[in-house]
Design a protein around this motif. Structure first.
Motif, PDB file in Angstrom:
ATOM      1  N   SER A 295      18.747 -15.903  -1.020  1.00 30.72           N
ATOM      2  CA  SER A 295      18.141 -17.071  -0.383  1.00 30.72           C
ATOM      3  C   SER A 295      18.602 -18.372  -1.029  1.00 30.72           C
ATOM      4  O   SER A 295      18.735 -19.386  -0.353  1.00 30.72           O
TER       5      SER A 295
ATOM      6  N   ALA B  24      21.977 -19.099   0.525  1.00 34.09           N
ATOM      7  CA  ALA B  24      21.803 -19.543   1.912  1.00 34.09           C
ATOM      8  C   ALA B  24      21.212 -20.949   1.969  1.00 34.09           C
ATOM      9  O   ALA B  24      21.632 -21.773   2.785  1.00 34.09           O
ATOM     10  N   ALA B  25      20.254 -21.242   1.083  1.00 34.54           N
ATOM     11  CA  ALA B  25      19.629 -22.566   1.063  1.00 34.54           C
ATOM     12  C   ALA B  25      20.634 -23.649   0.691  1.00 34.54           C
ATOM     13  O   ALA B  25      20.643 -24.727   1.281  1.00 34.54           O
TER      14      ALA B  25
ATOM     15  N   ARG C 292      23.912 -23.551   1.103  1.00 35.69           N
ATOM     16  CA  ARG C 292      24.851 -23.718   2.224  1.00 35.69           C
ATOM     17  C   ARG C 292      24.185 -24.467   3.376  1.00 35.69           C
ATOM     18  O   ARG C 292      24.792 -25.322   4.013  1.00 35.69           O
ATOM     19  N   GLU C 293      22.918 -24.162   3.656  1.00 38.16           N
ATOM     20  CA  GLU C 293      22.184 -24.832   4.728  1.00 38.16           C
ATOM     21  C   GLU C 293      21.996 -26.319   4.419  1.00 38.16           C
ATOM     22  O   GLU C 293      22.137 -27.171   5.290  1.00 38.16           O
ATOM     23  N   THR C 294      21.699 -26.636   3.174  1.00 36.89           N
ATOM     24  CA  THR C 294      21.463 -28.024   2.777  1.00 36.89           C
ATOM     25  C   THR C 294      22.735 -28.863   2.856  1.00 36.89           C
ATOM     26  O   THR C 294      22.715 -29.994   3.338  1.00 36.89           O
TER      27      THR C 294
ATOM     28  N   ARG D   3      26.035 -27.778   4.023  1.00 40.01           N
ATOM     29  CA  ARG D   3      26.980 -27.462   5.107  1.00 40.01           C
ATOM     30  C   ARG D   3      28.435 -27.428   4.657  1.00 40.01           C
ATOM     31  O   ARG D   3      29.322 -27.905   5.345  1.00 40.01           O
TER      32      ARG D   3
ATOM     33  N   TYR E 288      32.869 -22.089   4.502  1.00 44.18           N
ATOM     34  CA  TYR E 288      32.683 -20.735   3.984  1.00 44.18           C
ATOM     35  C   TYR E 288      33.734 -20.314   2.969  1.00 44.18           C
ATOM     36  O   TYR E 288      33.549 -19.324   2.284  1.00 44.18           O
TER      37      TYR E 288
END
Length: 111
Positions: free
Chosen positions: A23, A26-27, A29-31, A33, A36
């Motif tokens: 998590s 993922a957090a 990467r989400e924050t 952007r 990859y």
């Protein structure tokens, strides 16, 4: 090689609490952007092993701390920390994280 001066931030990972859920990764990467093919935060799973006859899981977070320092400057409670379901991650000053880690099985990363 530079020495740690204690003025930067530190990220604490409680190795007993982390369950390797990704998590934090993922957090991050989400924050931010980011693409990859880049890693700013990575959760590494290691093979389980026995300690005093008890099977232990071992997960290690590998942050890119110059990115963490910039993120922490914007938000002292970043999503990687607040979104950790086991509360295994903490971030703050090195002195605070050293106190927090006392007597616990932790890794501390400094920037």
């Amino acid at each position: 090689m530079s020495r740690v001066d204690g003025k930067g931030i530190a990220l604490l990972l409680d190795l007993d609490d982390c369950n390797g859920c990704f998590s934090c990764e993922a957090a991050c990467r989400e924050t931010h952007r980011y693409p990859y093919d880049e890693d700013w935060m990575r959760c590494e799973r290691r093979e389980p092993f026995l300690v005093d006859g008890v099977l232990r899981q071992y997960h290690l977070v590998a942050p890119v701390l110059d990115k963490c320092a910039a993120c922490y400057a914007d938000n002292p409670n970043p999503l990687c920390v607040s979104g950790c379901p086991t509360r295994a991650l903490k971030i703050g000053s090195l002195a605070d994280m050293v106190k927090e880690a006392e007597g616990r099985h932790c890794s501390i990363f400094t920037a």
